[in-house]
Design a protein around this motif. Structure first.
Motif, mmCIF file in Angstrom:
data_model
loop_
_atom_site.group_PDB
_atom_site.id
_atom_site.type_symbol
_atom_site.label_atom_id
_atom_site.label_comp_id
_atom_site.label_asym_id
_atom_site.label_seq_id
_atom_site.Cartn_x
_atom_site.Cartn_y
_atom_site.Cartn_z
ATOM 1 N N ALA A 34 6.775 -12.734 -10.125
ATOM 2 C CA ALA A 34 6.944 -12.158 -11.463
ATOM 3 C C ALA A 34 7.005 -10.638 -11.409
ATOM 4 O O ALA A 34 7.437 -10.003 -12.369
ATOM 5 N N TYR A 35 6.575 -10.072 -10.297
ATOM 6 C CA TYR A 35 6.564 -8.614 -10.167
ATOM 7 C C TYR A 35 7.571 -8.135 -9.127
ATOM 8 O O TYR A 35 7.361 -7.121 -8.483
ATOM 9 N N GLU A 36 8.667 -8.854 -8.990
ATOM 10 C CA GLU A 36 9.735 -8.405 -8.109
ATOM 11 C C GLU A 36 10.666 -7.477 -8.890
ATOM 12 O O GLU A 36 10.587 -7.365 -10.106
ATOM 13 N N GLY A 37 11.553 -6.832 -8.179
ATOM 14 C CA GLY A 37 12.548 -5.979 -8.825
ATOM 15 C C GLY A 37 11.921 -4.797 -9.534
ATOM 16 O O GLY A 37 11.078 -4.103 -8.975
ATOM 17 N N GLN A 38 12.310 -4.603 -10.773
ATOM 18 C CA GLN A 38 11.848 -3.441 -11.529
ATOM 19 C C GLN A 38 10.334 -3.396 -11.715
ATOM 20 O O GLN A 38 9.773 -2.335 -11.956
ATOM 21 N N TYR A 39 9.662 -4.529 -11.605
ATOM 22 C CA TYR A 39 8.216 -4.574 -11.821
ATOM 23 C C TYR A 39 7.401 -4.399 -10.538
ATOM 24 O O TYR A 39 6.175 -4.322 -10.586
ATOM 25 N N ALA A 40 8.041 -4.349 -9.397
ATOM 26 C CA ALA A 40 7.350 -4.322 -8.107
ATOM 27 C C ALA A 40 6.379 -3.153 -7.962
ATOM 28 O O ALA A 40 5.289 -3.302 -7.408
ATOM 29 N N ALA A 41 6.734 -1.991 -8.468
ATOM 30 C CA ALA A 41 5.889 -0.806 -8.312
ATOM 31 C C ALA A 41 4.522 -0.976 -8.969
ATOM 32 O O ALA A 41 3.538 -0.392 -8.521
ATOM 33 N N MET A 42 4.463 -1.789 -10.004
ATOM 34 C CA MET A 42 3.200 -1.941 -10.729
ATOM 35 C C MET A 42 2.106 -2.580 -9.877
ATOM 36 O O MET A 42 0.940 -2.261 -10.032
ATOM 37 N N VAL A 43 2.483 -3.479 -8.969
ATOM 38 C CA VAL A 43 1.468 -4.180 -8.177
ATOM 39 C C VAL A 43 1.485 -3.802 -6.701
ATOM 40 O O VAL A 43 0.670 -4.305 -5.938
ATOM 41 N N ALA A 44 2.393 -2.926 -6.306
ATOM 42 C CA ALA A 44 2.548 -2.589 -4.889
ATOM 43 C C ALA A 44 1.230 -2.166 -4.243
ATOM 44 O O ALA A 44 0.897 -2.607 -3.159
ATOM 45 N N GLY A 45 0.472 -1.340 -4.874
ATOM 46 C CA GLY A 45 -0.796 -0.889 -4.309
ATOM 47 C C GLY A 45 -2.006 -1.469 -5.007
ATOM 48 O O GLY A 45 -3.134 -1.020 -4.814
ATOM 49 N N TYR A 46 -1.780 -2.487 -5.837
ATOM 50 C CA TYR A 46 -2.877 -3.047 -6.628
ATOM 51 C C TYR A 46 -3.895 -3.734 -5.724
ATOM 52 O O TYR A 46 -3.542 -4.407 -4.767
ATOM 53 N N ARG A 47 -5.149 -3.558 -6.062
ATOM 54 C CA ARG A 47 -6.229 -4.157 -5.280
ATOM 55 C C ARG A 47 -7.278 -4.736 -6.210
ATOM 56 O O ARG A 47 -7.740 -4.063 -7.127
ATOM 57 N N VAL A 48 -7.629 -5.984 -5.979
ATOM 58 C CA VAL A 48 -8.764 -6.607 -6.653
ATOM 59 C C VAL A 48 -9.908 -6.482 -5.668
ATOM 60 O O VAL A 48 -9.950 -7.196 -4.667
ATOM 61 N N GLY A 49 -10.810 -5.552 -5.916
ATOM 62 C CA GLY A 49 -11.894 -5.310 -4.981
ATOM 63 C C GLY A 49 -13.121 -6.160 -5.262
ATOM 64 O O GLY A 49 -13.286 -6.702 -6.358
ATOM 65 N N PRO A 50 -14.007 -6.276 -4.265
ATOM 66 C CA PRO A 50 -15.258 -7.020 -4.463
ATOM 67 C C PRO A 50 -16.071 -6.473 -5.635
ATOM 68 O O PRO A 50 -16.691 -7.250 -6.364
ATOM 69 N N ASP A 51 -16.045 -5.166 -5.835
ATOM 70 C CA ASP A 51 -16.782 -4.575 -6.949
ATOM 71 C C ASP A 51 -16.216 -5.033 -8.295
ATOM 72 O O ASP A 51 -16.963 -5.298 -9.234
#
Length: 160
Positions: A34-51
């Motif tokens: 769902a985050y391919e193409g134009q939306y890819a930048a939004m999740v490229a560095g996204y991190r769900v951390g333990p905190d």
């Protein structure tokens, strides 16, 4: 608290996420089609951390008959202000009722926490899903470059 659902063959279990799940959740977010193409930048560095997992109400859906506990989907409910912050279902598992089960679980958690509504700022292609599971359109959130360069639908779930 674990909840069983029979929305897919074999059923799923929804359980509270643990810090050890954080890397799996990050991979699910970053790998979402769902985050391919134009939306890819939004999740490229996204991190769900333990905190993050320990701070918010994060729940995962796993196959009831999978001893390895592969995460099929997850959501994150932020209580203040009330918002469904994240909801992802593994690409190959979409269309099997997992997202719907996660939303129902979220609504139950929100009600138990005393919330009467939960806001969702939706990824534009996901708006139809949220409307289909009962969210009401309330407006549009304007783009916020450079992180988000498109307007997003804002919806809310009324909790009873």
């Amino acid at each position: 608290m674990q909840v069983r659902s029979t929305s897919m063959r074999g059923g799923i279990v929804i359980r509270r996420a643990a810090a050890r799940d954080a890397k799996r959740l990050t991979r699910l977010v970053r790998g979402s089609r769902a985050y391919e193409g134009q939306y890819a930048a939004m999740v490229a560095g996204y991190r769900v951390g333990p905190d993050y997992v320990e701070t918010h109400r994060v729940f995962v859906a796993v196959a009831a008959d999978d001893a390895a506990g592969r995460v099929l989907g997850f959501y994150s409910l932020v209580l203040v202000p009330p918002e469904l912050d994240l909801l992802f279902v593994e690409d190959g598992m979409q269309g099997r009722g997992i997202g719907r089960s996660l939303v129902e679980h979220m609504k139950s958690e929100a009600g138990a926490a005393g919330l009467d509504r939960v806001r969702v700022v939706s990824h534009p292609p996901a708006e139809g899903f949220y409307r289909g599971v009962g969210a009401l359109f309330t407006g549009t959130v304007s783009a916020n470059p450079p992180a988000v360069v498109w307007d997003r639908p804002e919806l809310e779930f009324l909790i009873q």
